[in-house]
Design a protein around this motif. Sequence first.
Motif, mmCIF file in Angstrom:
data_model
loop_
_atom_site.group_PDB
_atom_site.id
_atom_site.type_symbol
_atom_site.label_atom_id
_atom_site.label_comp_id
_atom_site.label_asym_id
_atom_site.label_seq_id
_atom_site.Cartn_x
_atom_site.Cartn_y
_atom_site.Cartn_z
ATOM 1 N N SER A 15 -50.633 -17.009 7.587
ATOM 2 C CA SER A 15 -49.723 -16.596 6.519
ATOM 3 C C SER A 15 -48.369 -17.277 6.644
ATOM 4 O O SER A 15 -47.797 -17.733 5.649
ATOM 5 C CB SER A 15 -49.538 -15.077 6.543
ATOM 6 O OG SER A 15 -50.765 -14.435 6.307
ATOM 7 N N VAL A 16 -47.854 -17.355 7.853
ATOM 8 C CA VAL A 16 -46.553 -17.992 8.074
ATOM 9 C C VAL A 16 -46.616 -19.470 7.703
ATOM 10 O O VAL A 16 -45.725 -19.995 7.027
ATOM 11 C CB VAL A 16 -46.097 -17.797 9.537
ATOM 12 C CG1 VAL A 16 -44.906 -18.686 9.863
ATOM 13 C CG2 VAL A 16 -45.762 -16.340 9.792
ATOM 14 N N VAL A 17 -47.658 -20.152 8.106
ATOM 15 C CA VAL A 17 -47.805 -21.576 7.798
ATOM 16 C C VAL A 17 -47.953 -21.785 6.290
ATOM 17 O O VAL A 17 -47.322 -22.669 5.704
ATOM 18 C CB VAL A 17 -49.011 -22.179 8.557
ATOM 19 C CG1 VAL A 17 -49.335 -23.576 8.074
ATOM 20 C CG2 VAL A 17 -48.733 -22.193 10.052
ATOM 21 N N ALA A 18 -48.752 -20.951 5.651
ATOM 22 C CA ALA A 18 -48.967 -21.085 4.204
ATOM 23 C C ALA A 18 -47.670 -20.845 3.439
ATOM 24 O O ALA A 18 -47.342 -21.586 2.503
ATOM 25 C CB ALA A 18 -50.044 -20.120 3.744
ATOM 26 N N LEU A 19 -46.927 -19.820 3.813
ATOM 27 C CA LEU A 19 -45.679 -19.524 3.117
ATOM 28 C C LEU A 19 -44.624 -20.595 3.345
ATOM 29 O O LEU A 19 -43.856 -20.926 2.445
ATOM 30 C CB LEU A 19 -45.152 -18.148 3.532
ATOM 31 C CG LEU A 19 -45.971 -16.966 3.024
ATOM 32 C CD1 LEU A 19 -45.438 -15.671 3.615
ATOM 33 C CD2 LEU A 19 -45.980 -16.908 1.515
ATOM 34 N N SER A 20 -44.579 -21.170 4.534
ATOM 35 C CA SER A 20 -43.587 -22.222 4.785
ATOM 36 C C SER A 20 -43.917 -23.482 3.986
ATOM 37 O O SER A 20 -43.013 -24.160 3.502
ATOM 38 C CB SER A 20 -43.488 -22.534 6.277
ATOM 39 O OG SER A 20 -44.663 -23.145 6.749
ATOM 40 N N SER A 21 -45.182 -23.785 3.830
ATOM 41 C CA SER A 21 -45.548 -24.967 3.034
ATOM 42 C C SER A 21 -45.239 -24.735 1.560
ATOM 43 O O SER A 21 -44.846 -25.659 0.853
ATOM 44 C CB SER A 21 -47.014 -25.327 3.234
ATOM 45 O OG SER A 21 -47.855 -24.299 2.758
ATOM 46 N N CYS A 22 -45.367 -23.517 1.087
ATOM 47 C CA CYS A 22 -44.996 -23.212 -0.306
ATOM 48 C C CYS A 22 -43.499 -23.411 -0.508
ATOM 49 O O CYS A 22 -43.066 -23.914 -1.538
ATOM 50 C CB CYS A 22 -45.362 -21.775 -0.662
ATOM 51 S SG CYS A 22 -47.125 -21.489 -0.822
#
Length: 52
Positions: A15-22
């Motif tokens: 979740s953290v990785v996905a949100l940072s890429s967004c």
Amino acid sequence: MTVKTFATAGLLLFSVVALSSCGNTIRGMGKDTANTVNATQDAGRTVQKAAK
């Protein structure tokens, strides 16, 4: 550690990785939009100068 703990940690990390890429994508779109506005304004000034 249990499987549930590993699954929770993995989901949190994902979740953290996905949100940072967004966030990076949105920031990049903002920069692209600003560049488009600047280019349009420059083109308008060029046309205005040519018309004088």
